[in-house]
Design a protein around this motif. Sequence first.
Motif, PDB file in Angstrom:
ATOM      1  N   ALA A 221       0.823  -1.208   0.000  1.00  0.00           N
ATOM      2  CA  ALA A 221       0.000   0.000   0.000  1.00  0.00           C
ATOM      3  C   ALA A 221       0.858   1.260   0.000  1.00  0.00           C
ATOM      4  O   ALA A 221       2.083   1.206   0.106  1.00  0.00           O
ATOM      5  N   ASP A 222       0.165   2.391  -0.091  1.00  0.00           N
ATOM      6  CA  ASP A 222       0.818   3.699  -0.101  1.00  0.00           C
ATOM      7  C   ASP A 222       0.612   4.438   1.214  1.00  0.00           C
ATOM      8  O   ASP A 222       1.101   5.561   1.375  1.00  0.00           O
ATOM      9  N   GLY A 223      -0.123   3.821   2.127  1.00  0.00           N
ATOM     10  CA  GLY A 223      -0.363   4.447   3.412  1.00  0.00           C
ATOM     11  C   GLY A 223      -1.072   3.486   4.333  1.00  0.00           C
ATOM     12  O   GLY A 223      -1.646   2.480   3.906  1.00  0.00           O
TER      13      GLY A 223
ATOM     14  N   ALA B 177       7.829  -3.258   4.247  1.00  0.00           N
ATOM     15  CA  ALA B 177       8.346  -2.538   3.086  1.00  0.00           C
ATOM     16  C   ALA B 177       9.635  -3.143   2.562  1.00  0.00           C
ATOM     17  O   ALA B 177       9.924  -3.073   1.367  1.00  0.00           O
ATOM     18  N   GLY B 178      10.436  -3.747   3.443  1.00  0.00           N
ATOM     19  CA  GLY B 178      11.713  -4.302   2.990  1.00  0.00           C
ATOM     20  C   GLY B 178      12.569  -3.222   2.363  1.00  0.00           C
ATOM     21  O   GLY B 178      12.853  -2.199   2.981  1.00  0.00           O
ATOM     22  N   ASP B 179      12.950  -3.417   1.109  1.00  0.00           N
ATOM     23  CA  ASP B 179      13.786  -2.448   0.401  1.00  0.00           C
ATOM     24  C   ASP B 179      12.964  -1.346  -0.277  1.00  0.00           C
ATOM     25  O   ASP B 179      13.540  -0.438  -0.887  1.00  0.00           O
ATOM     26  N   ARG B 180      11.650  -1.443  -0.196  1.00  0.00           N
ATOM     27  CA  ARG B 180      10.804  -0.440  -0.851  1.00  0.00           C
ATOM     28  C   ARG B 180      10.891   0.889  -0.113  1.00  0.00           C
ATOM     29  O   ARG B 180      10.798   0.945   1.108  1.00  0.00           O
ATOM     30  N   SER B 181      11.026   1.983  -0.836  1.00  0.00           N
ATOM     31  CA  SER B 181      11.098   3.308  -0.221  1.00  0.00           C
ATOM     32  C   SER B 181       9.757   3.681   0.401  1.00  0.00           C
ATOM     33  O   SER B 181       8.691   3.435  -0.169  1.00  0.00           O
ATOM     34  N   LEU B 182       9.813   4.312   1.576  1.00  0.00           N
ATOM     35  CA  LEU B 182       8.620   4.839   2.224  1.00  0.00           C
ATOM     36  C   LEU B 182       8.607   6.366   2.205  1.00  0.00           C
ATOM     37  O   LEU B 182       7.928   7.001   3.014  1.00  0.00           O
TER      38      LEU B 182
ATOM     39  N   GLY C 251      15.403   7.617  10.707  1.00  0.00           N
ATOM     40  CA  GLY C 251      16.183   8.808  10.991  1.00  0.00           C
ATOM     41  C   GLY C 251      17.080   9.282   9.879  1.00  0.00           C
ATOM     42  O   GLY C 251      17.331  10.453   9.714  1.00  0.00           O
ATOM     43  N   ASN C 252      17.609   8.352   9.075  1.00  0.00           N
ATOM     44  CA  ASN C 252      18.505   8.748   8.000  1.00  0.00           C
ATOM     45  C   ASN C 252      17.847   8.704   6.635  1.00  0.00           C
ATOM     46  O   ASN C 252      18.516   8.833   5.611  1.00  0.00           O
ATOM     47  N   GLY C 253      16.528   8.525   6.617  1.00  0.00           N
ATOM     48  CA  GLY C 253      15.815   8.514   5.350  1.00  0.00           C
ATOM     49  C   GLY C 253      15.931   7.207   4.596  1.00  0.00           C
ATOM     50  O   GLY C 253      15.482   7.118   3.459  1.00  0.00           O
ATOM     51  N   GLN C 254      16.508   6.185   5.198  1.00  0.00           N
ATOM     52  CA  GLN C 254      16.667   4.890   4.524  1.00  0.00           C
ATOM     53  C   GLN C 254      15.979   3.811   5.339  1.00  0.00           C
ATOM     54  O   GLN C 254      15.793   3.928   6.539  1.00  0.00           O
ATOM     55  N   MET C 255      15.646   2.708   4.652  1.00  0.00           N
ATOM     56  CA  MET C 255      15.078   1.568   5.356  1.00  0.00           C
ATOM     57  C   MET C 255      16.204   0.768   6.010  1.00  0.00           C
ATOM     58  O   MET C 255      17.222   0.535   5.396  1.00  0.00           O
TER      59      MET C 255
END
Length: 366
Positions: A190-192, A216-221, A362-366
């Motif tokens: 999903a997107d949210g 999400a795994g490697d998917r960007s959030l 915190g660092n913008g990454q998963m």
Amino acid sequence: MHLETLLPLGKVDPGLRAPERTLDLASVATDAALLEEVGYGGLVVEETKDDPFVVMALAAQATTRLRLGTAVAIAFPRSPTVTALSAWTIQKLSGGRFTLGLGTQVRGHVRRRYGMQWHPPGPWMREYVGAVRAVWDCWQHGTPLEFHGEHYDLSLMVPLFDPGPIAHPAIPVHLAAVNPYLCRVAGEVADGVRPHPVCTPSYIREVMLPAVRRGAGDRSLADFRVAMKPLVATARTDAELETRIRDARARIAFYASTPGYVRAFSHLGLDDLAAHAQQLSKQQRWEELPALVDDDVLDRFAVIGTHDEIGARLLDRFGDLVTDCEFSIAVHDDTDRATLAGLAATLRAHGDGAARREIIGGNGQM
């Protein structure tokens, strides 16, 4: 006129949510235009007493900027193809302003209100979203419809029933959730995610968002939304507020009596309260439920304040967690109209910030 505002605590503009009662459908267009005029960004409606897709069509026709969404439509009673077409139609009419919010409903309603067999809702919803997206892909790109799962087997799309491509085919999907499994599914497909009003800030932070990240795994959030209608008690004056507080106690006790929400109470060490509430509910002793909710429990679950206080208190409680926050407010006159505009300004001033960092890490990454 009774409006429920959608007040994002992130980077989008405030908006509106329809009330939990039968709408005056003839006034939907006027109400939506008012919200757009005073600076709100969206209108969403749940599926209770009116068809949310019909309400969205009325609002789409009357506005040009207002975001629109179901919050939520009940997924399982509808074929994925039926839901796909309703969303496709609203997206086309609105010029790309629609979000499809979906919920599972609980076992009793699926079985006894909709007359369907019950299945584990997490895997079912994962497959449902996949099926809806497969139909959309077929319509947009001419991809053969070949979706085969445990619940849905879709392989037929003839030209007569194919609406064809639209200008804005990327329709966001949001999933209502309480328990970690559905949060993980939201992170996967999903997107949210839409936390239930029973979900407190600590529950969202410590239980729900970690599950979303795992899914999400490697998917960007980076664009993932956390959209919520907190339990809010608000009124013009302190005297009027007392009635809203009594309503909030009753709502909390009712939620405590619902087995599907127990985990949110257990998270706060309130297992005994939930067990007592369930016992009273089974005995239909509804009038005794609100007395179970003392001031401490009330404060944990509800955001309380007069109209001039509630915006700041919502920010204090949810500003680092929630991107979109919805609540009810009645509009009777110019004073209430000014309240709407003031709340919009308060929430817009917050801008983007901690909520986005909290969701993606915190660092913008998963």
